[in-house]
Structures are given as C-alpha cells and as structure tokens.
Design an enzyme around this catalytic site. Structure first.
Site, PDB file in Angstrom:
ATOM      1  N   ASN A 100      29.678 -37.843   2.103  1.00 18.24           N
ATOM      2  CA  ASN A 100      30.117 -38.233   3.492  1.00 18.24           C
ATOM      3  C   ASN A 100      31.174 -37.454   3.966  1.00 18.24           C
ATOM      4  O   ASN A 100      32.333 -37.838   3.295  1.00 18.24           O
ATOM      5  CB  ASN A 100      30.151 -39.806   3.371  1.00 18.24           C
ATOM      6  CG  ASN A 100      30.639 -40.255   4.691  1.00 18.24           C
ATOM      7  OD1 ASN A 100      30.675 -39.585   5.770  1.00 18.24           O
ATOM      8  ND2 ASN A 100      31.121 -41.574   4.672  1.00 18.24           N
TER       9      ASN A 100
ATOM     10  N   LYS B 249      32.939 -37.533   6.687  1.00 20.76           N
ATOM     11  CA  LYS B 249      34.004 -38.133   7.526  1.00 20.76           C
ATOM     12  C   LYS B 249      34.288 -37.186   8.283  1.00 20.76           C
ATOM     13  O   LYS B 249      33.706 -36.482   8.819  1.00 20.76           O
ATOM     14  CB  LYS B 249      34.934 -39.049   6.708  1.00 20.76           C
ATOM     15  CG  LYS B 249      34.378 -39.815   5.550  1.00 20.76           C
ATOM     16  CD  LYS B 249      35.366 -40.833   4.985  1.00 20.76           C
ATOM     17  CE  LYS B 249      34.824 -41.490   3.839  1.00 20.76           C
ATOM     18  NZ  LYS B 249      35.454 -42.633   3.111  1.00 20.76           N
TER      19      LYS B 249
ATOM     20  N   HIS C  90      28.526 -47.974   7.886  1.00 18.83           N
ATOM     21  CA  HIS C  90      29.580 -47.576   6.965  1.00 18.83           C
ATOM     22  C   HIS C  90      30.749 -48.460   6.966  1.00 18.83           C
ATOM     23  O   HIS C  90      31.073 -48.870   8.380  1.00 18.83           O
ATOM     24  CB  HIS C  90      30.254 -45.945   7.102  1.00 18.83           C
ATOM     25  CG  HIS C  90      30.856 -45.772   6.032  1.00 18.83           C
ATOM     26  ND1 HIS C  90      32.321 -46.087   6.004  1.00 18.83           N
ATOM     27  CD2 HIS C  90      30.870 -45.070   4.880  1.00 18.83           C
ATOM     28  CE1 HIS C  90      32.996 -45.506   5.022  1.00 18.83           C
ATOM     29  NE2 HIS C  90      32.080 -44.790   4.264  1.00 18.83           N
TER      30      HIS C  90
ATOM     31  N   GLU D  70      33.706 -48.112   7.414  1.00 17.38           N
ATOM     32  CA  GLU D  70      34.769 -47.662   8.607  1.00 17.38           C
ATOM     33  C   GLU D  70      34.228 -47.890   9.731  1.00 17.38           C
ATOM     34  O   GLU D  70      35.128 -48.340  10.774  1.00 17.38           O
ATOM     35  CB  GLU D  70      35.091 -46.219   7.980  1.00 17.38           C
ATOM     36  CG  GLU D  70      36.081 -46.037   6.792  1.00 17.38           C
ATOM     37  CD  GLU D  70      35.725 -44.906   5.816  1.00 17.38           C
ATOM     38  OE1 GLU D  70      35.398 -43.703   6.560  1.00 17.38           O
ATOM     39  OE2 GLU D  70      36.225 -44.801   4.921  1.00 17.38           O
TER      40      GLU D  70
ATOM     41  N   GLU E 118      28.404 -50.294  -1.208  1.00 16.17           N
ATOM     42  CA  GLU E 118      29.765 -49.515  -1.226  1.00 16.17           C
ATOM     43  C   GLU E 118      31.195 -50.587  -1.212  1.00 16.17           C
ATOM     44  O   GLU E 118      31.148 -50.905  -0.065  1.00 16.17           O
ATOM     45  CB  GLU E 118      30.049 -48.479  -0.084  1.00 16.17           C
ATOM     46  CG  GLU E 118      29.247 -47.419  -0.168  1.00 16.17           C
ATOM     47  CD  GLU E 118      29.962 -46.183   0.769  1.00 16.17           C
ATOM     48  OE1 GLU E 118      29.899 -44.928   0.284  1.00 16.17           O
ATOM     49  OE2 GLU E 118      30.182 -46.278   1.966  1.00 16.17           O
TER      50      GLU E 118
ATOM     51  N   GLY F   2      37.909 -44.490  -0.917  1.00 14.55           N
ATOM     52  CA  GLY F   2      39.187 -43.883  -0.682  1.00 14.55           C
ATOM     53  C   GLY F   2      40.127 -44.359  -1.675  1.00 14.55           C
ATOM     54  O   GLY F   2      41.085 -43.894  -1.118  1.00 14.55           O
TER      55      GLY F   2
ATOM     56  N   SER G 116      34.871 -43.999  -4.428  1.00 13.05           N
ATOM     57  CA  SER G 116      35.775 -43.408  -5.300  1.00 13.05           C
ATOM     58  C   SER G 116      34.768 -42.670  -6.468  1.00 13.05           C
ATOM     59  O   SER G 116      35.107 -42.829  -7.712  1.00 13.05           O
ATOM     60  CB  SER G 116      36.867 -44.330  -5.936  1.00 13.05           C
ATOM     61  OG  SER G 116      37.519 -44.626  -5.040  1.00 13.05           O
TER      62      SER G 116
END
Ligand code: PGA
Length: 249
Positions: A9, A11, A92, A94, A164, A170, A210
């Site tokens: 991904n 991003k 996702h 985010e 996730e 991250g 991660s």
C-alpha cells in the site's frame, strides 16, 4: 490452498517515474509462483503501472461508491475498471479516520466493486483504546458484519480482508503473530457464520501494520494469515522483493 498475497500500500507516495522504475527493477526478481505480488498505488499512476507490470497485480487505494456524477475529486468504479486495475483497497483506517468512511459506505463500495469486477481488499481493525478495553472482537464483528451486509460472494478468490490494528499501522509496533493470528481466525469464523465454512476457508485474510522483512516469516507461519498488507516497507525495492519471497508458498 489459499494463494498468499503480498500487497504493498504505497499510500500518497511515488511519482509516475519512481513507480515505473520500481516495477521494472523488482519484477524480474519476484517469485514466479506461490504468491500474488500486488501494488496499490496512487490513482494518477495506475494506468501507467498497469501497462508496465507483467508480474505485479495492480490495485487502487480507494474508490467512490457511485458510478458517476457530481463528486469532485473522486474516482469511480467505472474509471478503475477502465484503467484495468485488479484490486481496490476499501475501508483503510486512514480513510475511516480522515475521510469519515463508515461501515455503511464500505458496504456500498464492496457491492459496487463486485459489479465492476474489481477485487476489494477490505480493511478492518481496532484502535488501541479498543484493544486495551478488550473490545477487539466486538469491533471486528461490527466492522465485518456491517461491511458484508447483503453482499453475495460468487467467488471467494475475488475478495480479500486485511486485519490491520490501527495502533500497529506506521508505528513500527506490529501486532505479535499470536495477536494477528487470533484476530484473523476470528474474522474467518465470522465469515464462516455468514457464508459457510467452505467459502470462509477460501477467503484470503492478510495482516497489516508495521509488517517488515524481519517479522513477515513468523506472521506467515500462522495458519490463518494469508499474506500482508504493507505500507512503509513496500516502498523499498529490496524489502518488497524479500517480503514477496517470504510469502511465497
Ligand atoms: P505500515 O502500513 O506497513 O506502514 O504499518 C500498513 C497499512 O497502512 O496498510
């Protein structure tokens, strides 16, 4: 047997030239079988990537649930299909956190993605406070049940779920393989409750948060983890190759 997936991904990273350079240099070094190497790239470079990639399966990172219309800045499923991408990440964390994506929206997007032959990678996962309050399973149950409400799965190969945990994304603080396995197994049990054991056994469930070249092997040794959805580590060519090799079965 479920074929593992290593999905990068990217991003909001990489220009067109950087992406093409990446694809051309990693492709000859990727395993020829045993894993699906996927890259989910920014929408503006998808067409170029699709044209250049022979081994890598290309995906988008989001999609609007409408087919067309007055939705400034959005990308529709028709456009993704026209671009010939195969996958699309939906829900996702985010997108959920910064763009108010709800389970209901994600549900509509899954339905639309199937209508246009796109394979959704549906992300679910709890935030730290929820894990600390022992609410992980409740959160997963709500997210999975709502996302798949009324969704028919004609072919289990065409849907992927990514567990996730938001606290692991991250942060450099991956879930342990035991935590990741427990959640992925729970998600598979939820899917079995909705679609039956046979379908649930065929759906690929990835872990994300991660993932790196050091922890991938142990994560992959877990029976219900069928690959990784990888952000930061997927941006580096060598790491991406190592991750794909570690997933190949
Ligand atoms: P990360 O991101 O690997 O950088 O933690 C994962 C993701 O957001 O999908």
């Amino acid at each position: 047997m479920r074929k593992p997936i290593l999905a990068g991904n990217w991003k909001m990273n990489k220009t067109r030239d950087e992406a093409i350079h990446f694809a051309l240099s990693v492709e000859p070094k990727l395993p020829k079988e045993g894993v699906e190497a996927v890259i989910c790239a920014p929408a503006i470079i998808l067409r170029d990537l699709v044209k250049r990639c022979e081994v890598i399966h290309v995906g988008a990172q989001n999609m609007n649930e409408n087919v067309s219309g007055a939705y400034t800045g959005e990308i529709s499923p028709v456009m993704l299909k026209d671009t010939k991408v195969e996958y699309v990440i939906l829900g996702h964390s985010e997108r959920r956190a910064y763009y108010n994506e709800t389970d209901e929206k994600i549900n509509q997007k899954i339905v639309r993605a199937f209508e246009y032959d796109l394979k959704p990678i549906v992300c679910v996962g709890e935030v730290l406070a929820e894990r600390e309050a022992n609410k992980t399973n409740d959160v997963l149950k709500t997210q999975v049940t709502n996302a798949f409400k009324g969704v028919e799965i004609a072919n289990p190969d065409n849907i992927v779920i990514a567990y996730e945990p938001v606290w692991a994304i991250g942060t450099g603080k991956s879930a342990t393989s035991a935590q990741a396995e427990e959640a992925c197994k729970y998600i598979r049990d939820l899917l079995a409750g909705i679609y039956g054991e046979d379908v649930a056994q065929k759906i690929r469930i990835l872990y994300g948060g991660s993932v790196n070249t050091k922890n991938i092997a142990e994560l992959m040794s877990m029976p219900n983890i069928d690959g990784g959805l990888v952000g930061g580590a997927s941006l580096k060519e060598d790491d991406y190759i190592t991750l794909c090799n570690a997933c190949a079965k």
